[in-house]
Enzyme design. Sequence first.
Site, PDB file in Angstrom:
ATOM      1  N   TYR A 143       0.814  -1.216   0.000  1.00 27.75           N
ATOM      2  CA  TYR A 143       0.000   0.000   0.000  1.00 27.75           C
ATOM      3  C   TYR A 143       0.843   1.260   0.000  1.00 27.75           C
ATOM      4  O   TYR A 143       0.374   2.329  -0.391  1.00 27.75           O
ATOM      5  CB  TYR A 143      -0.930   0.018   1.216  1.00 27.75           C
ATOM      6  CG  TYR A 143      -2.044  -1.001   1.166  1.00 27.75           C
ATOM      7  CD1 TYR A 143      -2.263  -1.794   0.050  1.00 27.75           C
ATOM      8  CD2 TYR A 143      -2.886  -1.180   2.256  1.00 27.75           C
ATOM      9  CE1 TYR A 143      -3.270  -2.731   0.012  1.00 27.75           C
ATOM     10  CE2 TYR A 143      -3.912  -2.115   2.238  1.00 27.75           C
ATOM     11  CZ  TYR A 143      -4.095  -2.891   1.109  1.00 27.75           C
ATOM     12  OH  TYR A 143      -5.102  -3.814   1.076  1.00 27.75           O
ATOM     13  N   LYS A 193       3.222 -15.521   3.283  1.00 32.32           N
ATOM     14  CA  LYS A 193       3.185 -16.332   2.061  1.00 32.32           C
ATOM     15  C   LYS A 193       4.631 -16.679   1.710  1.00 32.32           C
ATOM     16  O   LYS A 193       5.126 -16.411   0.608  1.00 32.32           O
ATOM     17  CB  LYS A 193       2.492 -15.567   0.930  1.00 32.32           C
ATOM     18  CG  LYS A 193       2.143 -16.422  -0.284  1.00 32.32           C
ATOM     19  CD  LYS A 193       1.128 -17.515   0.006  1.00 32.32           C
ATOM     20  CE  LYS A 193       0.789 -18.276  -1.281  1.00 32.32           C
ATOM     21  NZ  LYS A 193      -0.046 -19.475  -1.005  1.00 32.32           N
ATOM     22  N   ASP A 225      -3.350 -18.247   2.758  1.00 32.17           N
ATOM     23  CA  ASP A 225      -4.517 -18.927   2.215  1.00 32.17           C
ATOM     24  C   ASP A 225      -5.086 -19.926   3.220  1.00 32.17           C
ATOM     25  O   ASP A 225      -6.303 -20.061   3.364  1.00 32.17           O
ATOM     26  CB  ASP A 225      -4.197 -19.604   0.879  1.00 32.17           C
ATOM     27  CG  ASP A 225      -2.839 -20.271   0.852  1.00 32.17           C
ATOM     28  OD1 ASP A 225      -2.090 -20.173   1.843  1.00 32.17           O
ATOM     29  OD2 ASP A 225      -2.516 -20.894  -0.171  1.00 32.17           O
ATOM     30  N   ASP A 249      -5.469  -6.475   5.933  1.00 31.86           N
ATOM     31  CA  ASP A 249      -6.649  -5.768   5.456  1.00 31.86           C
ATOM     32  C   ASP A 249      -7.749  -6.760   5.093  1.00 31.86           C
ATOM     33  O   ASP A 249      -8.921  -6.613   5.475  1.00 31.86           O
ATOM     34  CB  ASP A 249      -6.261  -4.917   4.241  1.00 31.86           C
ATOM     35  CG  ASP A 249      -7.345  -3.930   3.840  1.00 31.86           C
ATOM     36  OD1 ASP A 249      -8.371  -3.837   4.544  1.00 31.86           O
ATOM     37  OD2 ASP A 249      -7.167  -3.247   2.821  1.00 31.86           O
ATOM     38  N   ASP A 253     -11.196  -8.234   7.763  1.00 33.63           N
ATOM     39  CA  ASP A 253     -12.591  -8.133   7.335  1.00 33.63           C
ATOM     40  C   ASP A 253     -13.278  -9.494   7.403  1.00 33.63           C
ATOM     41  O   ASP A 253     -14.436  -9.598   7.817  1.00 33.63           O
ATOM     42  CB  ASP A 253     -12.672  -7.579   5.909  1.00 33.63           C
ATOM     43  CG  ASP A 253     -12.531  -6.060   5.860  1.00 33.63           C
ATOM     44  OD1 ASP A 253     -12.550  -5.431   6.934  1.00 33.63           O
ATOM     45  OD2 ASP A 253     -12.397  -5.517   4.756  1.00 33.63           O
TER      46      ASP A 253
END
Length: 358
Positions: A143, A193, A225, A249, A253
């Site tokens: 970001y 990851k 994942d 992020d 959620d």
Amino acid sequence: MDYKIALIRGDGIGPEVVEEAVGVLEAVGKKFGHTFTYEEVLLGGCATDAVGKSYPDGTAEKCKACDAVLLGAVGGPKWGADKPAEQRPETALLALRKDLELYANLRPAALRPALVDACPLKKETAERGIDLMMVRELTGGIYFGKRDRYQTEDRGTECTDLMAYSEKEIERIGRRAFELARLRRKKVSSVDKANVLETSRLWRSVMHRLAEEYPDVAYEDVLVDNCAMQIVRDPGQFDVVVTENMFGDILSDEASMVTGSIGLLPSASIGDTAPGLYEPIHGSAPDIAGQDKADPIATILSVAMMFRYSFQLPEEAEAVEKAVDAVLAEGWRTQDIAEPGVTPIGTREMGRRIREHI
């Protein structure tokens, strides 16, 4: 004790939920002998309308002069992606986090006892309980990395976004996670990851080094994942989950939705020095703004986090949380969490009932 709080009322339902949260602050102050003064700070779409940019000059300085910042919500289609960057509310929020050096985003995902039936997971999963803390790195990663857009001869337009992390950035968010775990159930799950990304391989090596410094805290590596699957399968296995900016992020959620409603969940963005920034995770919901329909609970619980993490007042934090649980246990619901057949109450009425229990 007197505390100075910057109020960013924001856009949409922001002013309504902040007003109820301020009422709770005053109720706690009266009960425990604290006083609060407030600094009104303009930020978001309302700032764009007022002064032409979403992050007015001097905003960070006003916030730094306070002990904590309470934010309602910012954004809305009126100030969407077609607007220049300096007019978009999201740009202001990123800038404020950076200027206040708020590198750790804490998002608890807890299933309130009275709302077990609202959990979308299997009943037996919900009944085992959900109480995890997502710790998201907030100022690094993709970001904030260098981005580029250019033309190629044979593929048309091509874009790049750079994900970059330093050892220092990883260590400070990791240490925050381990310290939080010591205050909870003493388990850290580090999400990366590492089977694909070089940044994740550095992330994992730093986390392993930190884990040796905290032998009293259980530690595990979890691929992102797999973590997404496990949050749906058995979220109760997690205590503190720490990860980088983009993964956090998305996963935060997901974790929030398994608790039943994003209207209930608070968040804190903190650094190594005051002030911390406290806000609900929900958006500005302009479609219901001004209609006394918004759920103020997430903002009120953000005040509880403020007491706990900025003011070091755990008893006051617990008073707010217990008041919320008591009102929910009595069956009172705003429209976002009302079961079929239940008449919802409004924003102001929910705030009033919570204050009464305090």
